[in-house]
Design a protein around this motif. Structure first.
Motif, PDB file in Angstrom:
ATOM      1  N   MET A  28       0.825  -1.210   0.000  1.00 31.38           N
ATOM      2  CA  MET A  28       0.000   0.000   0.000  1.00 31.38           C
ATOM      3  C   MET A  28       0.859   1.260   0.000  1.00 31.38           C
ATOM      4  O   MET A  28       0.573   2.225  -0.710  1.00 31.38           O
ATOM      5  N   THR A  29       1.920   1.251   0.800  1.00 30.01           N
ATOM      6  CA  THR A  29       2.815   2.400   0.863  1.00 30.01           C
ATOM      7  C   THR A  29       3.460   2.661  -0.491  1.00 30.01           C
ATOM      8  O   THR A  29       3.530   3.806  -0.950  1.00 30.01           O
ATOM      9  N   ALA A  30       3.918   1.589  -1.133  1.00 25.45           N
ATOM     10  CA  ALA A  30       4.610   1.723  -2.419  1.00 25.45           C
ATOM     11  C   ALA A  30       3.678   2.259  -3.494  1.00 25.45           C
ATOM     12  O   ALA A  30       4.020   3.206  -4.232  1.00 25.45           O
ATOM     13  N   ILE A  31       2.494   1.674  -3.608  1.00 28.28           N
ATOM     14  CA  ILE A  31       1.554   2.095  -4.648  1.00 28.28           C
ATOM     15  C   ILE A  31       1.070   3.521  -4.387  1.00 28.28           C
ATOM     16  O   ILE A  31       1.001   4.348  -5.305  1.00 28.28           O
ATOM     17  N   ALA A  32       0.741   3.822  -3.134  1.00 32.60           N
ATOM     18  CA  ALA A  32       0.287   5.175  -2.793  1.00 32.60           C
ATOM     19  C   ALA A  32       1.381   6.208  -3.051  1.00 32.60           C
ATOM     20  O   ALA A  32       1.096   7.334  -3.473  1.00 32.60           O
ATOM     21  N   SER A  33       2.644   5.831  -2.819  1.00 30.01           N
ATOM     22  CA  SER A  33       3.761   6.754  -3.044  1.00 30.01           C
ATOM     23  C   SER A  33       3.879   7.129  -4.517  1.00 30.01           C
ATOM     24  O   SER A  33       4.257   8.258  -4.852  1.00 30.01           O
ATOM     25  N   VAL A  34       3.575   6.187  -5.390  1.00 25.82           N
ATOM     26  CA  VAL A  34       3.619   6.464  -6.830  1.00 25.82           C
ATOM     27  C   VAL A  34       2.428   7.326  -7.257  1.00 25.82           C
ATOM     28  O   VAL A  34       2.578   8.332  -7.963  1.00 25.82           O
ATOM     29  N   ILE A  35       1.246   6.962  -6.796  1.00 26.02           N
ATOM     30  CA  ILE A  35       0.031   7.678  -7.204  1.00 26.02           C
ATOM     31  C   ILE A  35       0.026   9.116  -6.698  1.00 26.02           C
ATOM     32  O   ILE A  35      -0.326  10.056  -7.433  1.00 26.02           O
ATOM     33  N   THR A  36       0.436   9.322  -5.454  1.00 23.59           N
ATOM     34  CA  THR A  36       0.346  10.658  -4.859  1.00 23.59           C
ATOM     35  C   THR A  36       1.310  11.666  -5.481  1.00 23.59           C
ATOM     36  O   THR A  36       1.112  12.875  -5.325  1.00 23.59           O
ATOM     37  N   VAL A  37       2.329  11.192  -6.174  1.00 22.40           N
ATOM     38  CA  VAL A  37       3.205  12.110  -6.895  1.00 22.40           C
ATOM     39  C   VAL A  37       2.390  12.970  -7.861  1.00 22.40           C
ATOM     40  O   VAL A  37       2.695  14.152  -8.081  1.00 22.40           O
ATOM     41  N   PHE A  38       1.336  12.385  -8.407  1.00 20.33           N
ATOM     42  CA  PHE A  38       0.526  13.083  -9.409  1.00 20.33           C
ATOM     43  C   PHE A  38      -0.731  13.724  -8.814  1.00 20.33           C
ATOM     44  O   PHE A  38      -1.257  14.683  -9.381  1.00 20.33           O
ATOM     45  N   THR A  39      -1.197  13.224  -7.670  1.00 21.58           N
ATOM     46  CA  THR A  39      -2.409  13.795  -7.073  1.00 21.58           C
ATOM     47  C   THR A  39      -2.104  14.961  -6.135  1.00 21.58           C
ATOM     48  O   THR A  39      -2.886  15.916  -6.059  1.00 21.58           O
ATOM     49  N   ILE A  40      -0.982  14.901  -5.432  1.00 24.00           N
ATOM     50  CA  ILE A  40      -0.650  15.964  -4.475  1.00 24.00           C
ATOM     51  C   ILE A  40      -0.605  17.348  -5.123  1.00 24.00           C
ATOM     52  O   ILE A  40      -1.246  18.284  -4.632  1.00 24.00           O
ATOM     53  N   PRO A  41       0.146  17.548  -6.212  1.00 25.52           N
ATOM     54  CA  PRO A  41       0.241  18.903  -6.777  1.00 25.52           C
ATOM     55  C   PRO A  41      -1.106  19.484  -7.194  1.00 25.52           C
ATOM     56  O   PRO A  41      -1.365  20.675  -6.980  1.00 25.52           O
ATOM     57  N   VAL A  42      -1.969  18.642  -7.768  1.00 32.72           N
ATOM     58  CA  VAL A  42      -3.260  19.127  -8.257  1.00 32.72           C
ATOM     59  C   VAL A  42      -4.170  19.521  -7.094  1.00 32.72           C
ATOM     60  O   VAL A  42      -4.705  20.636  -7.044  1.00 32.72           O
ATOM     61  N   VAL A  43      -4.354  18.607  -6.135  1.00 33.78           N
ATOM     62  CA  VAL A  43      -5.270  18.864  -5.015  1.00 33.78           C
ATOM     63  C   VAL A  43      -4.709  19.943  -4.094  1.00 33.78           C
ATOM     64  O   VAL A  43      -5.458  20.784  -3.581  1.00 33.78           O
TER      65      VAL A  43
END
Length: 307
Positions: free
Chosen positions: A106-121
């Motif tokens: 979960m940590t690994a997958i979330a770390s990849v996904i949040t790279v793209f969601t953090i800046p937008v949100v």
């Protein structure tokens, strides 16, 4: 070196470098198969990531609007809830006899996904809480690149070391994991010192929202896991993964990307609270695990990936 130079050094060099090492340490525990686990065990990973990536930010945004917070503290809430779990959640999951493999996945997958969601949100959050035309600007593309450099790159380096030098990776993994927890604690002490003039006020203002956020999201993680029939080890992992955020990354974004100490106070105070609640949960879940094992007459250890 005067205090201003010291603070600049910490913000621009020490925090990014240590975060890089911590994320590389996460990679030392990862294999390609960890990413494939989402296909093999879709229910457990799906429930965990739904809590982590959707419900946590929604609850955080709601609380930031409902609670009487200064705009900077409200942004701090969003900095926190948008981040993935970190090596801290993996370590506490191991201590609590949880499913460490699930936690790491979960940590690994979330770390990849949040790279793209953090800046937008986060860019939207700055406008929402600080007002249109605020001096705090967050270029989305540049922020994504910064997050890739500070998260994806070191994770990839760690995975390469794990692939080609597994013994070295296994030996150093435990030290890097402990370093992550120690550095986070020292970072909170540093922030408390730098912000000593407002630390009491910050704690009074952000303590309640941090405690409510922590308790509500962990309870939600536990009971959604239970409702969907996950076993105790999986429930433990998801509960801790949702409650233990990568506060180091949150503080890095506040101090380095946004250059605002006030925004770092919510993640810092949340860190103190999450360590306290996680310590309690380690005892609770460990006891439940031993009771369950005794009842089943099974002495196998679910925490098969010691950190």
């Amino acid at each position: 070196m005067d205090s201003v130079q010291l603070v600049t050094l910490v913000n621009s060099v020490v925090i990014p470098l240590c975060l890089f090492l911590i994320m590389m340490g996460m990679g030392l525990s990862l294999k390609v198969n960890d990413f494939k686990r989402v296909v093999k065990f879709p229910k457990a990973v799906g429930i965990g990531l739904t809590n982590q990536l959707i419900l946590l930010p929604v609850i955080g945004f709601a609380l930031a609007n409902i609670m009487p917070l200064r705009p900077e503290y409200a942004v701090g809430v969003m900095l926190l809830v948008l981040c993935p779990g970190g090596t801290t959640s993996n370590l506490f999951t191991y201590l609590a006899k949880g499913d460490v493999a699930l936690s790491v996945t979960m940590t690994a997958i979330a770390s990849v996904i949040t790279v793209f969601t953090i800046p937008v949100v986060l860019s939207y959050s700055l406008i929402h809480f600080m007002g249109a035309g605020t001096e705090f600007q967050l270029p989305i593309a540049k922020t994504m690149i910064s997050l890739i450099v500070i998260t994806i790159v070191p994770i990839s380096i760690g995975m390469l070391i794990k692939r080609f030098a597994p013994r070295a990776a296994d030996k150093s993994q435990v030290w890097v994991s402990r370093f992550g927890v120690t550095f986070l604690a020292l970072l909170v002490v540093f922030l408390s010192y730098v912000q000593r003039d407002i630390i009491v006020d910050a704690f009074i203002n952000t303590g309640p929202v941090s405690l409510i956020l922590n308790l509500v999201t962990m309870a939600l993680g536990y009971y959604t896991s239970k409702w969907f029939g996950l076993n105790l080890a999986q429930r433990t992992s998801i509960t801790l993964e949702v409650g233990l955020q990568n506060s180091t990354l949150s503080i890095f974004m506040a101090l380095t990307l946004l250059a605002n100490y006030d925004m770092s106070m919510t993640p810092a105070i949340y860190t103190l609270i999450m360590f306290f609640t996680a310590g309690i949960l380690v005892k609770v879940f460990s006891k439940k695990y031993h009771n369950e094992q005794h009842a089943n007459g099974n002495s196998s250890n679910l925490a098969t990936n010691p950190l």
